[in-house]
Write a protein that holds these residues in place. Structure first.
Motif, PDB file in Angstrom:
ATOM      1  N   LEU A 140       0.824  -1.212   0.000  1.00 26.92           N
ATOM      2  CA  LEU A 140       0.000   0.000   0.000  1.00 26.92           C
ATOM      3  C   LEU A 140       0.854   1.257   0.000  1.00 26.92           C
ATOM      4  CD1 LEU A 140      -2.928  -0.911   2.428  1.00 26.92           C
ATOM      5  CD2 LEU A 140      -3.027  -0.633  -0.047  1.00 26.92           C
ATOM      6  N   GLY A 141       2.090   1.154   0.463  1.00 28.35           N
ATOM      7  CA  GLY A 141       2.966   2.314   0.491  1.00 28.35           C
ATOM      8  C   GLY A 141       3.234   2.860  -0.904  1.00 28.35           C
ATOM      9  N   VAL A 142       3.311   1.964  -1.902  1.00 29.05           N
ATOM     10  CA  VAL A 142       3.534   2.407  -3.275  1.00 29.05           C
ATOM     11  C   VAL A 142       2.342   3.221  -3.767  1.00 29.05           C
ATOM     12  CG1 VAL A 142       3.905   1.668  -5.646  1.00 29.05           C
ATOM     13  CG2 VAL A 142       5.022   0.439  -3.775  1.00 29.05           C
ATOM     14  N   SER A 143       1.144   2.702  -3.538  1.00 24.09           N
ATOM     15  CA  SER A 143      -0.068   3.407  -3.978  1.00 24.09           C
ATOM     16  C   SER A 143      -0.181   4.766  -3.298  1.00 24.09           C
ATOM     17  CB  SER A 143      -1.309   2.563  -3.680  1.00 24.09           C
ATOM     18  OG  SER A 143      -1.284   1.359  -4.398  1.00 24.09           O
ATOM     19  N   ARG A 144       0.135   4.798  -2.005  1.00 22.09           N
ATOM     20  CA  ARG A 144       0.025   6.067  -1.289  1.00 22.09           C
ATOM     21  C   ARG A 144       0.983   7.106  -1.854  1.00 22.09           C
ATOM     22  NH1 ARG A 144       1.005   9.640   2.771  1.00 22.09           N
ATOM     23  NH2 ARG A 144      -0.870  10.086   4.019  1.00 22.09           N
ATOM     24  N   ALA A 145       2.218   6.688  -2.110  1.00 25.21           N
ATOM     25  CA  ALA A 145       3.200   7.624  -2.658  1.00 25.21           C
ATOM     26  C   ALA A 145       2.742   8.153  -4.020  1.00 25.21           C
ATOM     27  CB  ALA A 145       4.553   6.939  -2.779  1.00 25.21           C
ATOM     28  N   GLN A 146       2.187   7.297  -4.837  1.00 25.30           N
ATOM     29  CA  GLN A 146       1.746   7.719  -6.174  1.00 25.30           C
ATOM     30  C   GLN A 146       0.590   8.714  -6.092  1.00 25.30           C
ATOM     31  OE1 GLN A 146       0.943   3.906  -7.986  1.00 25.30           O
ATOM     32  NE2 GLN A 146       3.039   3.695  -8.752  1.00 25.30           N
ATOM     33  N   TYR A 147      -0.338   8.490  -5.164  1.00 22.79           N
ATOM     34  CA  TYR A 147      -1.453   9.431  -5.021  1.00 22.79           C
ATOM     35  C   TYR A 147      -0.970  10.780  -4.504  1.00 22.79           C
ATOM     36  CZ  TYR A 147      -4.798   5.698  -5.922  1.00 22.79           C
ATOM     37  OH  TYR A 147      -5.522   4.690  -6.508  1.00 22.79           O
ATOM     38  N   VAL A 148      -0.016  10.776  -3.578  1.00 21.20           N
ATOM     39  CA  VAL A 148       0.537  12.038  -3.076  1.00 21.20           C
ATOM     40  C   VAL A 148       1.232  12.793  -4.205  1.00 21.20           C
ATOM     41  CG1 VAL A 148       2.225  13.078  -1.521  1.00 21.20           C
ATOM     42  CG2 VAL A 148       0.761  11.232  -0.699  1.00 21.20           C
ATOM     43  N   HIS A 149       1.982  12.073  -5.024  1.00 21.19           N
ATOM     44  CA  HIS A 149       2.660  12.711  -6.152  1.00 21.19           C
ATOM     45  C   HIS A 149       1.645  13.295  -7.142  1.00 21.19           C
ATOM     46  CE1 HIS A 149       6.216   9.746  -5.359  1.00 21.19           C
ATOM     47  NE2 HIS A 149       6.126  10.696  -4.443  1.00 21.19           N
ATOM     48  N   ALA A 150       0.578  12.549  -7.407  1.00 16.95           N
ATOM     49  CA  ALA A 150      -0.453  13.035  -8.328  1.00 16.95           C
ATOM     50  C   ALA A 150      -1.116  14.292  -7.789  1.00 16.95           C
ATOM     51  CB  ALA A 150      -1.493  11.949  -8.582  1.00 16.95           C
ATOM     52  N   ILE A 151      -1.389  14.313  -6.503  1.00 16.39           N
ATOM     53  CA  ILE A 151      -2.010  15.487  -5.876  1.00 16.39           C
ATOM     54  C   ILE A 151      -1.086  16.689  -6.000  1.00 16.39           C
ATOM     55  CG2 ILE A 151      -2.707  16.460  -3.653  1.00 16.39           C
ATOM     56  CD1 ILE A 151      -3.746  13.633  -2.932  1.00 16.39           C
ATOM     57  N   ALA A 152       0.215  16.480  -5.787  1.00 17.11           N
ATOM     58  CA  ALA A 152       1.167  17.584  -5.880  1.00 17.11           C
ATOM     59  C   ALA A 152       1.160  18.197  -7.275  1.00 17.11           C
ATOM     60  CB  ALA A 152       2.572  17.079  -5.530  1.00 17.11           C
ATOM     61  N   VAL A 153       1.176  17.360  -8.299  1.00 14.68           N
ATOM     62  CA  VAL A 153       1.186  17.863  -9.680  1.00 14.68           C
ATOM     63  C   VAL A 153      -0.109  18.602  -9.997  1.00 14.68           C
ATOM     64  CG1 VAL A 153       1.224  17.170 -12.106  1.00 14.68           C
ATOM     65  CG2 VAL A 153       2.813  16.115 -10.493  1.00 14.68           C
ATOM     66  N   LEU A 154      -1.227  18.110  -9.482  1.00 13.63           N
ATOM     67  CA  LEU A 154      -2.520  18.750  -9.753  1.00 13.63           C
ATOM     68  C   LEU A 154      -2.589  20.158  -9.180  1.00 13.63           C
ATOM     69  CD1 LEU A 154      -4.900  15.708  -9.211  1.00 13.63           C
ATOM     70  CD2 LEU A 154      -4.673  17.019 -11.327  1.00 13.63           C
ATOM     71  N   VAL A 155      -1.845  20.410  -8.104  1.00  9.13           N
ATOM     72  CA  VAL A 155      -1.851  21.757  -7.516  1.00  9.13           C
ATOM     73  C   VAL A 155      -0.603  22.537  -7.917  1.00  9.13           C
ATOM     74  CG1 VAL A 155      -3.325  21.099  -5.601  1.00  9.13           C
ATOM     75  CG2 VAL A 155      -0.833  20.916  -5.351  1.00  9.13           C
ATOM     76  N   GLY A 156       0.117  22.045  -8.941  1.00  8.20           N
ATOM     77  CA  GLY A 156       1.236  22.787  -9.487  1.00  8.20           C
ATOM     78  C   GLY A 156       2.510  22.736  -8.673  1.00  8.20           C
ATOM     79  N   LYS A 157       2.717  21.684  -7.898  1.00  5.01           N
ATOM     80  CA  LYS A 157       3.921  21.534  -7.090  1.00  5.01           C
ATOM     81  C   LYS A 157       4.764  20.373  -7.593  1.00  5.01           C
ATOM     82  CE  LYS A 157       1.982  23.270  -2.701  1.00  5.01           C
ATOM     83  NZ  LYS A 157       2.956  24.370  -2.510  1.00  5.01           N
TER      84      LYS A 157
END
Length: 487
Positions: free
Chosen positions: A246-263
């Motif tokens: 689950l750690g892999v999925s969590r990291a990927q979602y955090v990364h996706a959220i960052a890109v969506l807000v321009g970070k």
């Protein structure tokens, strides 16, 4: 010149109000049902007072959503791209509108020269310095105006086309913003579900550790075979492996959220939280409201309007074009006294341009413009049909999953109680290991299914809000004249 200027002004006013060739735009009918297909448990809503408006994500009552969603419209790069495309479209409206008015300029020149005297007997110039004429200076100062009156409405149709295109671009910006906002809400929900699943698996691992201890005790007492201990250890390790993954999925979602807000992905750290967003009730209104509330439908409709105007631009090519030219100024040699009334010069002129034979060029351009318009009509109607399908799918999903969630909650309760009884009976020696292990696995599966159902209900709700336009309305489209004139 006073009379000429007055006549020119009158002509300008008359010609600007002239006719426009080509069809006037009327929005074609779109297929719209009187209501959505009724489903058990669903009732009609009244959108006027309750429809999602503005910060629709606040209804999920999730602090992370409330913090990040406003950043999408400012920092998301896809949204910024759509914004500058819209600004470009506004500028194109200005470009087209400028064709309605004269082009006014001013030119000036000054020349200093010296020429040789001619030998009157031979007609040739001598080479001695005493035979040159004195240096003379000449100059001119002239204002000029050129205007191609829009008699047949070609320029006005071009303005109309560009205005509709700009509004389509504005609706595209709204659509891009809504799309990225719903993508962010989806990613946050997925992240919360991963955290909730992490907590569930961590609890399961703790329970499996305790169950392994019981099995080992039974094995030490000789009441259970060694294979049961190995099976219990395998079950525990399998749960631990799933927990780590689950750690892999969590990291990927955090990364996706960052890109969506321009970070940059490494710049955003989101603490663990298993609290799922609240499930809001979304009023859907009548199907016809989608025609105003979905920005992608507005894009398709404005594209229709633009293509309709393009037909008028093509038709105008059949008619002659006129250009009026006028100049007024002074010319003098020598330069002294340039602005004296005696040096006043002026001119008026007109050009007419008409193509007599083009071997089907204009006919083909008109036919192509009409075909493009009909294509945009089909695209508009298909967009509307797709919107209705999206809404119906979301409503079906939300309604049916609500029923499934009720049943699944009961499944979890029964599976939890069944696992507790089975473990107690195994400790008492009344059932074998397989029965207890199966009960534990059934409990975990029921809990994961319940979490998945809740996840899907939240995602379908986000999808429904997006498919209903997220509170946006076509009434928000700007008056492109005001927008462009204010720049």
């Amino acid at each position: 010149m006073k009379i000429s200027r007055t006549a020119l002004a009158a002509s300008l006013a008359m010609l600007l109000g002239g006719c426009m060739v080509g069809p006037d735009y009327h929005r074609p009918d779109a297929p719209a049902a009187p209501q959505y297909k009724p489903l058990p448990g669903w009732t009609q809503a009244t959108p006027e007072a309750e429809a999602p408006k503005g910060d629709w994500w606040s209804d999920f009552n999730d602090p992370l959503l409330n913090q990040l969603e406003p950043m999408v419209s400012v920092s998301n790069q896809n949204v910024r791209e759509a914004y500058y495309n819209y600004q470009e479209a506004l500028a194109e409206v200005q470009v087209a509108r400028a064709g309605l008015f004269p082009t006014i300029g001013i030119t000036g020149s000054a020349t200093k020269q010296r020429t040789a005297k001619s030998d009157l007997s031979t007609g040739s110039a001598t080479g001695s310095g005493s035979t040159f004429k004195p240096i003379s200076t000449s100059g001119s100062l002239e204002g000029n105006i050129s205007w191609a009156p829009d008699i047949w409405g070609k320029v006005r149709r071009q303005v109309e086309e560009n205005k509709a295109t700009a509004q389509a671009s504005e609706a595209t910006l709204a659509n891009a913003t809504l799309s990225e906002q719903t993508a962010l809400a989806t990613a946050v929900i997925e992240l919360r579900v991963v955290d909730a699943n992490t907590d569930l698996l961590q609890k399961t691992v703790d329970e499996y550790k305790e169950f392994l201890r019981v099995v080992q005790n039974q094995g030490n007492a000789g009441t259970t075979p060694p294979s049961d201990v190995i099976s219990a250890r395998t079950q525990l390790e399998s749960a631990q492996s799933s927990l780590i993954a689950l750690g892999v999925s969590r990291a990927q979602y955090v990364h996706a959220i960052a890109v969506l807000v321009g970070k940059n992905p490494e710049d955003l750290d989101i603490p663990h939280s298993a609290a799922l967003p609240m499930l809001p009730t979304v009023p859907v209104g009548m199907p016809s409201t989608l025609l105003q509330r979905r920005p992608d439908i507005a894009v398709a409709e404005r594209q229709m309007a633009a293509q309709n105007a393009a037909v008028g631009v093509a038709v105008a090519a059949y008619y002659p074009s006129f250009t009026l030219n006028a100049a007024d100024g002074f010319s003098q040699s020598p330069l002294a006294g340039l602005l004296h009334v005696a040096n006043h010069v002026w001119s008026l002129g007109a050009d007419v341009d008409e193509t007599v034979f083009d071997f089907g060029l204009r006919h083909g351009e008109v036919a192509a413009a009409k075909a493009t318009y009909e294509s945009s009509v089909a695209n508009y109607r298909q967009t509307v049909l797709g919107a209705f399908q999206n809404a119906e799918d979301d409503l079906a999903g939300i309604t049916i999953l609500a029923q499934q969630a009720q049943v699944q909650d009961q499944v979890v309760q029964n599976a939890t109680e069944g696992a507790r009884i089975a473990v107690n009976e195994y400790q008492a020696g009344t059932v074998d290991y397989t029965t207890a292990a199966t009960a534990e696995a059934t409990k975990l599966s029921a809990q994961e299914t319940a979490l998945s159902v809740q996840q899907t209900r939240l995602l379908d709700t986000v999808s429904l809000i997006g498919d209903l336009g997220g509170g946006w309305s076509a009434d928000q489209l700007s008056d492109t004249k005001k927008s462009s004139d204010s720049r």
